[in-house]
Motif scaffolding. Structure first.
Motif, PDB file in Angstrom:
ATOM      1  N   SER A 153       0.856  -1.190   0.000  1.00  0.00           N
ATOM      2  CA  SER A 153       0.000   0.000   0.000  1.00  0.00           C
ATOM      3  C   SER A 153       0.886   1.231   0.000  1.00  0.00           C
ATOM      4  O   SER A 153       1.606   1.495   0.962  1.00  0.00           O
ATOM      5  N   LEU A 154       0.850   1.988  -1.107  1.00  0.00           N
ATOM      6  CA  LEU A 154       1.672   3.184  -1.216  1.00  0.00           C
ATOM      7  C   LEU A 154       0.818   4.404  -0.950  1.00  0.00           C
ATOM      8  O   LEU A 154      -0.131   4.680  -1.688  1.00  0.00           O
ATOM      9  N   TYR A 155       1.124   5.088   0.141  1.00  0.00           N
ATOM     10  CA  TYR A 155       0.370   6.252   0.626  1.00  0.00           C
ATOM     11  C   TYR A 155      -1.133   6.056   0.497  1.00  0.00           C
ATOM     12  O   TYR A 155      -1.854   6.906   0.002  1.00  0.00           O
ATOM     13  N   GLY A 156      -1.568   4.879   0.973  1.00  0.00           N
ATOM     14  CA  GLY A 156      -3.001   4.601   1.011  1.00  0.00           C
ATOM     15  C   GLY A 156      -3.674   5.471   2.060  1.00  0.00           C
ATOM     16  O   GLY A 156      -3.138   5.672   3.147  1.00  0.00           O
ATOM     17  N   VAL A 157      -4.842   5.978   1.732  1.00  0.00           N
ATOM     18  CA  VAL A 157      -5.529   6.915   2.630  1.00  0.00           C
ATOM     19  C   VAL A 157      -6.023   6.160   3.863  1.00  0.00           C
ATOM     20  O   VAL A 157      -6.987   5.400   3.809  1.00  0.00           O
ATOM     21  N   ILE A 158      -5.352   6.361   4.987  1.00  0.00           N
ATOM     22  CA  ILE A 158      -5.588   5.585   6.203  1.00  0.00           C
ATOM     23  C   ILE A 158      -7.012   5.729   6.707  1.00  0.00           C
ATOM     24  O   ILE A 158      -7.626   4.766   7.179  1.00  0.00           O
ATOM     25  N   LYS A 159      -7.584   6.920   6.594  1.00  0.00           N
ATOM     26  CA  LYS A 159      -8.893   7.172   7.199  1.00  0.00           C
ATOM     27  C   LYS A 159     -10.001   6.305   6.611  1.00  0.00           C
ATOM     28  O   LYS A 159     -11.038   6.116   7.230  1.00  0.00           O
ATOM     29  N   PHE A 160      -9.787   5.739   5.408  1.00  0.00           N
ATOM     30  CA  PHE A 160     -10.811   4.889   4.810  1.00  0.00           C
ATOM     31  C   PHE A 160     -11.016   3.613   5.612  1.00  0.00           C
ATOM     32  O   PHE A 160     -12.129   3.107   5.715  1.00  0.00           O
ATOM     33  N   PHE A 161      -9.918   3.052   6.152  1.00  0.00           N
ATOM     34  CA  PHE A 161      -9.999   1.773   6.861  1.00  0.00           C
ATOM     35  C   PHE A 161      -9.187   1.800   8.157  1.00  0.00           C
ATOM     36  O   PHE A 161      -8.588   0.810   8.549  1.00  0.00           O
ATOM     37  N   GLU A 162      -9.215   2.935   8.846  1.00  0.00           N
ATOM     38  CA  GLU A 162      -8.286   3.120   9.962  1.00  0.00           C
ATOM     39  C   GLU A 162      -8.553   2.205  11.156  1.00  0.00           C
ATOM     40  O   GLU A 162      -7.659   1.967  11.965  1.00  0.00           O
ATOM     41  N   ASP A 163      -9.764   1.681  11.274  1.00  0.00           N
ATOM     42  CA  ASP A 163     -10.079   0.850  12.437  1.00  0.00           C
ATOM     43  C   ASP A 163      -9.959  -0.638  12.148  1.00  0.00           C
ATOM     44  O   ASP A 163     -10.326  -1.457  12.981  1.00  0.00           O
ATOM     45  N   ARG A 164      -9.436  -0.983  10.977  1.00  0.00           N
ATOM     46  CA  ARG A 164      -9.370  -2.390  10.593  1.00  0.00           C
ATOM     47  C   ARG A 164      -7.929  -2.778  10.305  1.00  0.00           C
ATOM     48  O   ARG A 164      -7.361  -2.337   9.318  1.00  0.00           O
ATOM     49  N   CYS A 165      -7.351  -3.591  11.178  1.00  0.00           N
ATOM     50  CA  CYS A 165      -5.925  -3.907  11.061  1.00  0.00           C
ATOM     51  C   CYS A 165      -5.623  -5.399  11.176  1.00  0.00           C
ATOM     52  O   CYS A 165      -4.470  -5.787  11.289  1.00  0.00           O
ATOM     53  N   SER A 166      -6.661  -6.246  11.163  1.00  0.00           N
ATOM     54  CA  SER A 166      -6.438  -7.690  11.259  1.00  0.00           C
ATOM     55  C   SER A 166      -6.166  -8.258   9.863  1.00  0.00           C
ATOM     56  O   SER A 166      -7.024  -8.897   9.246  1.00  0.00           O
TER      57      SER A 166
END
Length: 245
Positions: A153-166
């Motif tokens: 992921s190159l400078y993917g916009v974090i706010k789109f999926f910021e609460d999902r890290c599994s």
């Protein structure tokens, strides 16, 4: 944060004057750009474009770079015929434009492309990379698609999926230190959540002094001070794919 009148700075840097080595194909309902390695391979990479769409020369340059490194590279039109963002558009309309193009709603298209890569190209090991909007899409796919092996992921916009890290698969996150749309505090929070929730290999790397889009949007010849970091980002991307594919 980004200037509210320009909510995505993907136009930083220059577009390449680049024609591409591959060819355009039709895959069911999707147009796509495909570039194949010179030698036969069963490894493929899906390239997910930014808001400027699948025909952006810079993105095709990266696809060709992947092919030169031994991969089948395919960049599909994930907007599926809807217009890509244009620099002449009014940035005040960007949010409305984006609502009809969700980075989390590309699963149908990805399944079509996976089928094509397996049946038409002989691919058995398939990864994915993406830029900005496409970088967010990579995170989405790494969270849920069992058929992909790895992602960058190159400078993917974090706010789109910021609460999902599994994450299901090893994922490499590339960010620029001076990115106006992705503040470093968001990157730090992402790292914390990955450390707490992620059971697979991952890496988060911030490149000094770099702005949004630096890996595929800048021209090295007019940004000599950035050239080492541009080259490092591209090399890191290839090395990650080599390791996990």
């Amino acid at each position: 944060m980004a200037n509210e009148s320009r909510p995505c700075p993907c136009d930083i840097g220059d577009r390449f004057d680049y024609g591409g080595r591959g060819q355009e194909v039709q895959v069911e309902h999707i147009k796509a750009y495909v570039c194949k390695a010179s030698a036969s391979t069963d490894k493929a990479v899906i390239v997910i474009h930014d808001i400027f769409g699948w025909q952006l020369p810079n993105t095709r340059y990266i696809a060709d770079m992947l092919a030169a490194n031994g991969y089948i590279a395919i960049c599909p039109d994930f907007f599926v015929g809807q217009e890509a963002w244009k620099l002449s558009n009014d940035w005040a309309s960007f949010d409305d434009w984006l609502k009809t193009r969700s980075a989390g709603k590309i699963d149908k298209e990805v399944d079509v492309i996976l089928k094509y890569l397996r049946e038409q190209c002989g691919a058995k090991k398939i990864g994915v990379i993406g830029f900005c909007w496409g970088g967010a899409a990579v995170q989405h796919l790494m969270l849920k698609n069992p058929h992909l092996k790895t992602g960058v992921s190159l400078y993917g916009v974090i706010k789109f999926f910021e609460d999902r890290c599994s994450l299901l698969h090893p994922t490499f996150f590339i960010f620029g230190e001076k990115d106006d749309i992705i503040p470093l505090e968001q990157v730090t929070l992402l790292e914390q959540k990955l450390k707490q929730n992620c059971k697979v290999d991952y890496e988060v790397k911030v490149y000094p002094g770099q702005t949004h889009g630096f890996v595929h949007r800048k021209r090295e010849d007019i940004n000599p001070q950035d050239k080492p970091f541009i080259e490092e980002g591209r090399k890191d991307m290839i090395n990650w794919l080599n390791k996990y594919l």
